[in-house]
Design a protein around this motif. Structure first.
Motif, PDB file in Angstrom:
ATOM      1  N   ALA A   1       0.811  -1.214   0.000  1.00  0.00           N
ATOM      2  CA  ALA A   1       0.000   0.000   0.000  1.00  0.00           C
ATOM      3  C   ALA A   1       0.846   1.266   0.000  1.00  0.00           C
ATOM      4  O   ALA A   1       0.355   2.334  -0.375  1.00  0.00           O
ATOM      5  CB  ALA A   1      -0.934   0.010   1.209  1.00  0.00           C
TER       6      ALA A   1
ATOM      7  N   LYS B   1      -4.019   0.996  -6.136  1.00  0.00           N
ATOM      8  CA  LYS B   1      -4.166   2.321  -5.538  1.00  0.00           C
ATOM      9  C   LYS B   1      -3.998   3.416  -6.578  1.00  0.00           C
ATOM     10  O   LYS B   1      -3.433   3.211  -7.656  1.00  0.00           O
ATOM     11  CB  LYS B   1      -3.134   2.521  -4.417  1.00  0.00           C
ATOM     12  CG  LYS B   1      -1.695   2.255  -4.845  1.00  0.00           C
ATOM     13  CD  LYS B   1      -0.761   2.206  -3.649  1.00  0.00           C
ATOM     14  CE  LYS B   1       0.645   1.766  -4.030  1.00  0.00           C
ATOM     15  NZ  LYS B   1       0.707   0.338  -4.405  1.00  0.00           N
TER      16      LYS B   1
ATOM     17  N   VAL C   1      -2.465   7.279  -6.324  1.00  0.00           N
ATOM     18  CA  VAL C   1      -1.641   8.046  -5.385  1.00  0.00           C
ATOM     19  C   VAL C   1      -1.388   9.444  -5.930  1.00  0.00           C
ATOM     20  O   VAL C   1      -1.031   9.608  -7.100  1.00  0.00           O
ATOM     21  CB  VAL C   1      -0.300   7.331  -5.133  1.00  0.00           C
ATOM     22  CG1 VAL C   1       0.578   8.147  -4.187  1.00  0.00           C
ATOM     23  CG2 VAL C   1      -0.532   5.924  -4.572  1.00  0.00           C
TER      24      VAL C   1
ATOM     25  N   VAL D   1      -3.277   8.771  -0.688  1.00  0.00           N
ATOM     26  CA  VAL D   1      -3.314   7.414  -1.227  1.00  0.00           C
ATOM     27  C   VAL D   1      -4.755   6.921  -1.181  1.00  0.00           C
ATOM     28  O   VAL D   1      -5.345   6.837  -0.101  1.00  0.00           O
ATOM     29  CB  VAL D   1      -2.411   6.453  -0.436  1.00  0.00           C
ATOM     30  CG1 VAL D   1      -2.501   5.038  -1.024  1.00  0.00           C
ATOM     31  CG2 VAL D   1      -0.959   6.930  -0.438  1.00  0.00           C
TER      32      VAL D   1
ATOM     33  N   ARG E   1      -6.803   3.759  -1.776  1.00  0.00           N
ATOM     34  CA  ARG E   1      -6.665   2.316  -1.946  1.00  0.00           C
ATOM     35  C   ARG E   1      -7.968   1.744  -2.486  1.00  0.00           C
ATOM     36  O   ARG E   1      -9.063   2.125  -2.075  1.00  0.00           O
ATOM     37  CB  ARG E   1      -6.308   1.665  -0.612  1.00  0.00           C
ATOM     38  CG  ARG E   1      -4.973   2.131  -0.056  1.00  0.00           C
ATOM     39  CD  ARG E   1      -4.689   1.542   1.304  1.00  0.00           C
ATOM     40  NE  ARG E   1      -4.636   0.079   1.255  1.00  0.00           N
ATOM     41  CZ  ARG E   1      -4.408  -0.685   2.327  1.00  0.00           C
ATOM     42  NH1 ARG E   1      -4.212  -0.118   3.511  1.00  0.00           N
ATOM     43  NH2 ARG E   1      -4.379  -1.998   2.209  1.00  0.00           N
TER      44      ARG E   1
ATOM     45  N   GLY F   1     -12.321   9.550  -1.572  1.00  0.00           N
ATOM     46  CA  GLY F   1     -11.760   8.280  -2.004  1.00  0.00           C
ATOM     47  C   GLY F   1     -12.808   7.258  -2.405  1.00  0.00           C
ATOM     48  O   GLY F   1     -12.471   6.108  -2.721  1.00  0.00           O
TER      49      GLY F   1
END
Length: 373
Positions: free
Chosen positions: A92, A128, A130, A142, A144, A187
């Protein structure tokens, strides 16, 4: 040769700046490994990436420096993950198998990591998106992706960003193609058009290179799903499967309302003519021109989207050195950059191919719309 892990630059590739080639091409960089993505920031910084497809590449994301070296980006630590040591580092917080890098024009570089080295399954916890702050050269965010987005067999491919910086749109070129919509602040991400014909390999299409069908050594054909992607200034997302000829588009308003809400958006998909098998897309700033990498013809071509679904293609550059033109970016001066990943020459398709495949980055200045070429 690799620099020491603690060094600030790495010399496994050399750049040659503004060296004249032919047909309007300039060689910008020659790499010792297989490149895919390129992005040029609003300040002219150039970034590239090297996926771990057929080798355990020593570098995943790099900045091309003017002295000809590659700087691990954002640092050596993020580039420290290795296939052979996959249990030692957190996937990660390290690059696993990076497919694309995109500067958003708002001070950030975004990195798409599908985390599927060798295209042989996803490393758990690795997929991911980023964001790196270009002012500080530090990772700022980040996002994920869980198995509801990066499903088994997926391969997140490329990304584009809304003009207001709120949303990202990705293609999944894996075993079951799809688009992915991401709300960047939270996200939150959602697969859309998962398994829809517009995101799947097109039946009956055979990808050809060097005048022959491109096949694996065991005779299997190339079947790549949703890959090419571009975002127009009037709010349409364009995409197509690599193994396919048909171009599609959808209004981004549909994606961020109905799509993110989990609703079916298939009725909003618009077929938009044919462009042949392609890899990279780019829509020129301030124009309705869609640039495509014509992988069968060693060429960059362009189409005026304002002409509608029946608009024709014109050749911008064609050269035998454009072997599998892959990914576009546009510099602040308007010049186009394109990588040549030489996929047809790779160990996937040629038993005698070197694992470390030399590749290139090229630069060209496209002619004005409507001019002869």
């Amino acid at each position: 040769m690799l620099a020491h892990a603690g060094g600030s630059s790495i010399a496994f590739a050399q750049a040659q700046w503004s060296y004249p080639a032919g047909n309007g091409l300039q060689a910008v960089a020659h790499f010792a490994h297989q490149v895919t993505g390129v992005s040029v920031s609003e300040r002219g910084r150039i970034f590239v990436n090297f996926p771990r497809w057929t080798e355990d590449a020593p570098l995943s994301v790099a900045e091309v420096l003017r002295d000809g070296s590659l700087r691990p980006y954002p640092d050596a630590g993020w580039n420290a993950w290795r296939n052979v040591r996959r249990d030692e580092l957190d996937p990660a917080s390290h690059w696993v198998c990076v497919q694309s890098v995109v500067a958003d024009g708002r001070g950030s570089l975004w990195v798409v990591d599908p985390a599927a080295p060798g295209l042989d399954g996803i490393v758990r916890g690795g997929p991911k998106l980023v964001r790196i702050d270009l002012a500080s050269d530090r990772v700022a965010q980040v996002i994920r992706f869980g198995e509801d987005v990066a499903i088994p067999g997926s391969y997140l491919n490329d990304v584009r960003f809304s003009a207001d910086g709120r949303y990202a749109y990705l293609t999944d070129s894996g075993q079951r193609g799809a688009l992915v919509v991401v709300e960047l602040a939270s996200g939150t991400a959602r697969r859309v058009l998962d398994g829809h014909p517009s995101t799947q390999p097109e039946p009956g299409v055979v990808v050809r290179t060097d005048g022959r069908p491109l096949r694996y050594p065991d005779g299997r054909p190339v079947l790549f799903a949703a890959d090419s992607i571009a975002l127009s200034e009037d709010g349409y997302l364009y995409w197509k499967p690599l193994t396919g000829t048909r171009l599609y588009r959808i209004a981004t308003g549909v994606l961020v309302t109905r799509g993110l809400a989990g609703q079916d958006v298939a009725d909003a998909v618009q077929p938009y003519g044919r462009v042949g098998p392609t890899d990279g897309f780019w829509i020129g700033r301030g124009t309705n021109t869609l640039f495509i990498t014509a992988i069968e013809d060693n060429a960059v071509k362009a189409r005026d989207l304002s002409q509608g679904p029946n608009g024709g293609l014109r050749v911008v550059a064609q050269d035998p050195r454009l072997r599998w033109p892959d990914t576009f970016s546009q510099g602040p001066d308007g010049a186009l950059y394109v990588t040549t990943s030489r996929i047809q020459d790779s160990a996937f398709f040629r038993r005698d191919a070197p694992l470390a495949l030399p590749t290139q980055l090229w630069k060209l200045r496209p002619p004005a719309a409507g001019s002869a070429h």
